[in-house]
Design an enzyme around this catalytic site. Structure first.
Site, PDB file in Angstrom:
ATOM      1  CE  LYS A  85      -8.925   0.046  -3.806  1.00  0.00           C
ATOM      2  NZ  LYS A  85      -9.346   0.418  -2.452  1.00  0.00           N
TER       3      LYS A  85
ATOM      4  CG  HIS B 145      -7.780  14.084  -0.693  1.00  0.00           C
ATOM      5  ND1 HIS B 145      -8.701  13.555   0.182  1.00  0.00           N
ATOM      6  CD2 HIS B 145      -7.281  13.031  -1.387  1.00  0.00           C
ATOM      7  CE1 HIS B 145      -8.757  12.243   0.020  1.00  0.00           C
ATOM      8  NE2 HIS B 145      -7.907  11.891  -0.927  1.00  0.00           N
TER       9      HIS B 145
ATOM     10  CG  ASP C 280     -10.397  15.689   2.180  1.00  0.00           C
ATOM     11  OD1 ASP C 280     -10.961  14.847   1.452  1.00  0.00           O
ATOM     12  OD2 ASP C 280      -9.169  15.673   2.405  1.00  0.00           O
TER      13      ASP C 280
ATOM     14  CB  CYS D 169      -3.764  11.797  -1.041  1.00  0.00           C
ATOM     15  SG  CYS D 169      -4.147  10.035  -0.941  1.00  0.00           S
ATOM     16  CE1 TYR D 170      -4.119   6.196  -3.246  1.00  0.00           C
ATOM     17  CE2 TYR D 170      -2.379   6.146  -1.596  1.00  0.00           C
ATOM     18  CZ  TYR D 170      -3.644   5.774  -2.013  1.00  0.00           C
ATOM     19  OH  TYR D 170      -4.410   4.983  -1.209  1.00  0.00           O
TER      20      TYR D 170
ATOM     21  CG  ASP E 294      -9.998  10.640  -4.164  1.00  0.00           C
ATOM     22  OD1 ASP E 294      -9.453  10.258  -5.214  1.00  0.00           O
ATOM     23  OD2 ASP E 294     -10.638   9.865  -3.442  1.00  0.00           O
TER      24      ASP E 294
ATOM     25  NE  ARG F 139      -5.500  -0.916  -0.863  1.00  0.00           N
ATOM     26  CZ  ARG F 139      -6.586  -1.488  -0.361  1.00  0.00           C
ATOM     27  NH1 ARG F 139      -6.690  -2.794  -0.306  1.00  0.00           N
ATOM     28  NH2 ARG F 139      -7.578  -0.745   0.089  1.00  0.00           N
TER      29      ARG F 139
ATOM     30  CG  HIS G 146      -1.860   1.039   1.404  1.00  0.00           C
ATOM     31  ND1 HIS G 146      -1.530   2.360   1.608  1.00  0.00           N
ATOM     32  CD2 HIS G 146      -3.213   1.008   1.382  1.00  0.00           C
ATOM     33  CE1 HIS G 146      -2.619   3.078   1.704  1.00  0.00           C
ATOM     34  NE2 HIS G 146      -3.658   2.291   1.579  1.00  0.00           N
TER      35      HIS G 146
ATOM     36  CG  ASP H 102      -6.794   9.447  -3.382  1.00  0.00           C
ATOM     37  OD1 ASP H 102      -6.510  10.676  -3.361  1.00  0.00           O
ATOM     38  OD2 ASP H 102      -7.381   8.891  -2.441  1.00  0.00           O
TER      39      ASP H 102
END
Lengths: 338, 365
Positions: free
Chosen positions: B226, B291, B288, B231-232, B281, B223, B180, B229
């Site tokens: 998936k 993020h 938020d 934030c990654y 995201d 992952r 992850h 996003d």
């Protein structure tokens, strides 16, 4: 239905909890002169938290404190101190010491909001451990979570713990095989399968069968990264980490690499623009001087086939060239298909 | 109600907000004295008498809130903030969270303070869960406060993290779980802080991480198989830079990161800006602070090139000739943000404040 019931129940519960504490048994939130990022608390939240802060201050462990934690948790499931006080009550109060089954039922009832709450899963683990055997409702509950989100990280990690704790290896093997069939791209299921299979079984016993399993899914969908990574993992990661004689494992892995090469070449010639077979071939070829040129050629293919990772393949190509300097003369040659 | 849950993680708000403002302000001081004082007063109230910081005043201390609080204190850049930290108590707190081979678990009850079972790991709070986030949070705090050389703190962590690397190449939260991005960052950053990066297979980690960039969406996922996003941007992007540092500047291609940094910028700027302000995201999600902070930090790294020699080789953190070392999407400098340090988000456009704070705190105790 469960949410509405819980909502109504929450109103009643909060009123009851409030009633158990005198109006003086409160401790207000700390507020600096001008809060930087004020959370817009509801009235009921404020009241319950004021009572909770008071209970923490006097370190109260009692039945009413136990009921208070349920109220706090219903308003803020992330309040780790509330969960801790709850456990303190369960440990020390004579009325609650044996109420493990009831606690599990409580956890089952509130489960619908708790999918991503660390504290819930941690608490559940401790309670089930105390219960000492697999609770009758456990699988049904996990299936409900699975339906909501079949990749819930907490759920899978909990499942691993549960399997190890209660020795559910065989039953879980059947289940994970079914889950992969249901959704072949569910990487969490593949990861769980790896845990079930390679955690304690000898590499020489299962390596081949597991590779066949991965291959069958690659043939169904050559773009399924989970199946490819599982295959590569068995060849490159498992031999040194798995149970068994490391030398025997390593020599079996060499055999797997030779078979893997043939498999990948087949995919490369029959499936257009497949990056996974090529990436696997680079891994196989870059290990030896004799095949380094092939590795470089395939990196060059990948620059076209896997454009988003162009820099990575350019870097890989240079790295291989550096490790086999006599191959640098091939840099300028045309790439050839084998 | 999402924010209600953050009631027990309030230092995070301060961390996300101060860092976001920092990145947007490009070195200017955005918070005034009064605002800083409010933050300092609040953090003081969150500090637990027995060490560490809690998610909100009166609660038990928590490793993640401690991390957020300490990073916020560093970001504030003023001695009034540094002074509040109780360094000796902090060390005791971190040691209580640490599990070593010889840590005794007395009569393990539900509420026992020590409940971990993996040597080399940390609990995230006493009687709490045990995973890799806790390791990173505790080590980052120890590093900032100059406590990281304490042997009982360091013992066994490298081996624990090594056991968390999966067959996929990435790192999981506990051994045998799924690789992850968040945990991979936490694990590798921890190894960097300990100077033990040889304990995992960096090539496999890099391969797994680079394969998390999606060809169509252009951003990263966390992952295998998936969804993207933003934030990654940070968890994967910073990991890429950390690997470059671990490989002594050999983890880049002609200065560019090994992932497509222009594509990541494109995804963030074109798909992740909310009309209400802040970052999201992915399209259709609401904004938020988490993020906003991490997407921006990832953007910061993506806008820059590898500068191993200038930034890290001699521990000098001066950013010379910033524009020549940038890699802007569509050559558009209007979206430039401050360059952040991949280990702690603190911006590095001046000599690092990590050393400033540890010196200040050390002197005062």
């Amino acid at each position: 239905y469960q949410r509405r019931v819980h909502g109504d129940y929450q109103e009643i519960m909060i009123k009851e909890v409030e009633g158990e504490w005198a109006p003086t048994e409160r401790l207000a939130q700390f507020e600096p002169e001008a809060p930087i990022a004020p959370i817009d608390y509801s009235e009921k939240f404020k009241t319950i938290m004021d009572i909770f802060r008071y209970a923490l201050k006097i370190d109260e462990v009692s039945l009413r404190a136990y009921r208070l934690t349920a109220a706090v948790i219903s308003l803020n499931s992330g309040n780790y101190t509330a969960w801790y006080v709850r456990r303190k009550c369960l440990d020390s109060l004579p009325e609650l010491k044996d109420k493990v089954k009831e606690e599990i039922e409580y956890l089952d009832i509130i489960a619908h909001d708790m999918a991503k709450v660390y504290q819930y899963w941690h608490h559940r683990r401790l309670i089930v451990q105390k219960f000492g055997s697999l609770p009758p409702n456990e699988y049904a509950l996990l299936e409900k979570f699975h339906e909501e989100d079949d990749k819930n990280y907490h759920m899978w990690t909990y499942r691993m713990w549960m399997t190890e704790q209660f020795h559910l290896w065989d039953a879980e093997y059947k289940r994970v095989t079914a889950k992969i069939e249901e959704n072949p791209k569910n990487n969490s299921a593949w990861s769980y399968r790896y845990f079930l299979q390679f955690h304690h079984t000898e590499y020489i016993k299962i390596g081949s069968a597991e590779i066949d399993f991965a291959k069958s899914y690659i043939l169904k969908d050559p773009n399924n990264e989970s199946a490819w990574v599982y295959y590569k993992g068995i060849v490159y990661f498992s031999p040194s980490k798995c149970v068994g004689d490391k030398a025997a494992n390593a020599s079996l892995a060499e055999k797997f690499k030779a078979e893997g090469e043939l498999f990948c070449l087949k995919i490369r010639s029959s499936v257009t623009d497949n990056r996974f077979c090529r990436s696997f071939l680079v891994d196989i070829y870059k290990e030896k001087k004799e095949t380094a040129k092939s590795a470089i050629d395939i990196c060059i293919e990948l620059i076209e086939v896997d454009k988003i990772r162009k820099n990575y393949w350019l870097w890989m190509k240079d790295k291989i060239l550096l490790s086999f300097p006599e191959k640098q003369q091939y840099e300028k040659s045309q790439h050839q298909y084998y | 109600s999402w924010y209600g849950r953050l009631d027990s993680g309030q230092p995070w708000f301060l961390f996300w907000i101060t860092n976001t403002l920092d990145m947007l302000a490009m070195g200017e001081d955005v918070l005034d004295i009064k605002e800083k004082k409010n933050i300092i007063d609040y953090l003081k109230a969150c500090q637990h008498p027995e060490g560490g910081f809690s998610g909100s005043p009166f609660m038990d201390a928590h490793a993640a809130s401690t991390y957020a609080a300490i990073c916020t204190i560093v970001a504030l850049q003023c001695p009034e903030a540094y002074v509040i930290v109780d360094r000796p108590k902090m060390l005791q707190y971190l040691l209580r969270l640490k599990h070593n081979k010889d840590t005794k678990i007395f009569a393990p009850q539900l509420c026992s303070k020590a409940r971990t079972t993996i040597p080399g790991s940390f609990q995230i709070h006493e009687n709490g869960e045990n995973d890799l986030r806790a390791v990173y949070c505790c080590l980052a705090v120890a590093d900032i406060l100059n406590l990281i050389d304490e042997p009982k703190l360091r013992e066994g962590i490298g081996d624990f993290i090594s056991s968390c690397q999966t067959y996929e190449g990435g790192i999981a939260c506990v051994p045998y779980s799924e690789a992850h991005a968040g945990y991979s960052y936490c694990g590798f950053a921890s190894l960097m802080l300990l100077n033990e990066t040889e304990k995992i297979n960096i090539d496999k980690l890099l391969e797994w991480s680079m394969n998390r960039q999606l060809a169509k969406e252009a951003g990263f996922c966390g992952r295998i198989n998936k969804l993207v996003d933003s934030c990654y941007n940070f968890w994967q992007g910073a990991l890429s830079e950390l690997i470059d540092i671990a490989l002594k500047g050999k983890g880049n291609y002609k200065g560019e990161w090994l992932y497509n940094q222009y594509a990541v910028q494109g995804y963030t700027l074109l798909c992740c800006q909310s009309k209400k302000g802040g970052l999201i995201d992915k399209p259709k999600k609401s904004t938020d602070m988490y993020h906003t902070c991490y997407s921006l930090a990832g953007l910061s790294i993506a806008q820059s090139k590898s500068m191993y020699q200038e930034l890290y080789a001699d521990h000098k953190y001066e950013l010379k000739n910033a524009e020549a070392n940038s890699a802007m999407f569509a050559k558009d400098y209007s979206s430039r943000v401050s360059r952040v340090h991949p280990l702690s988000l603190i911006h590095i456009s001046e000599p690092t404040r990590r050393y400033a704070i540890s010196y200040a705190v050390f002197c005062l105790k």
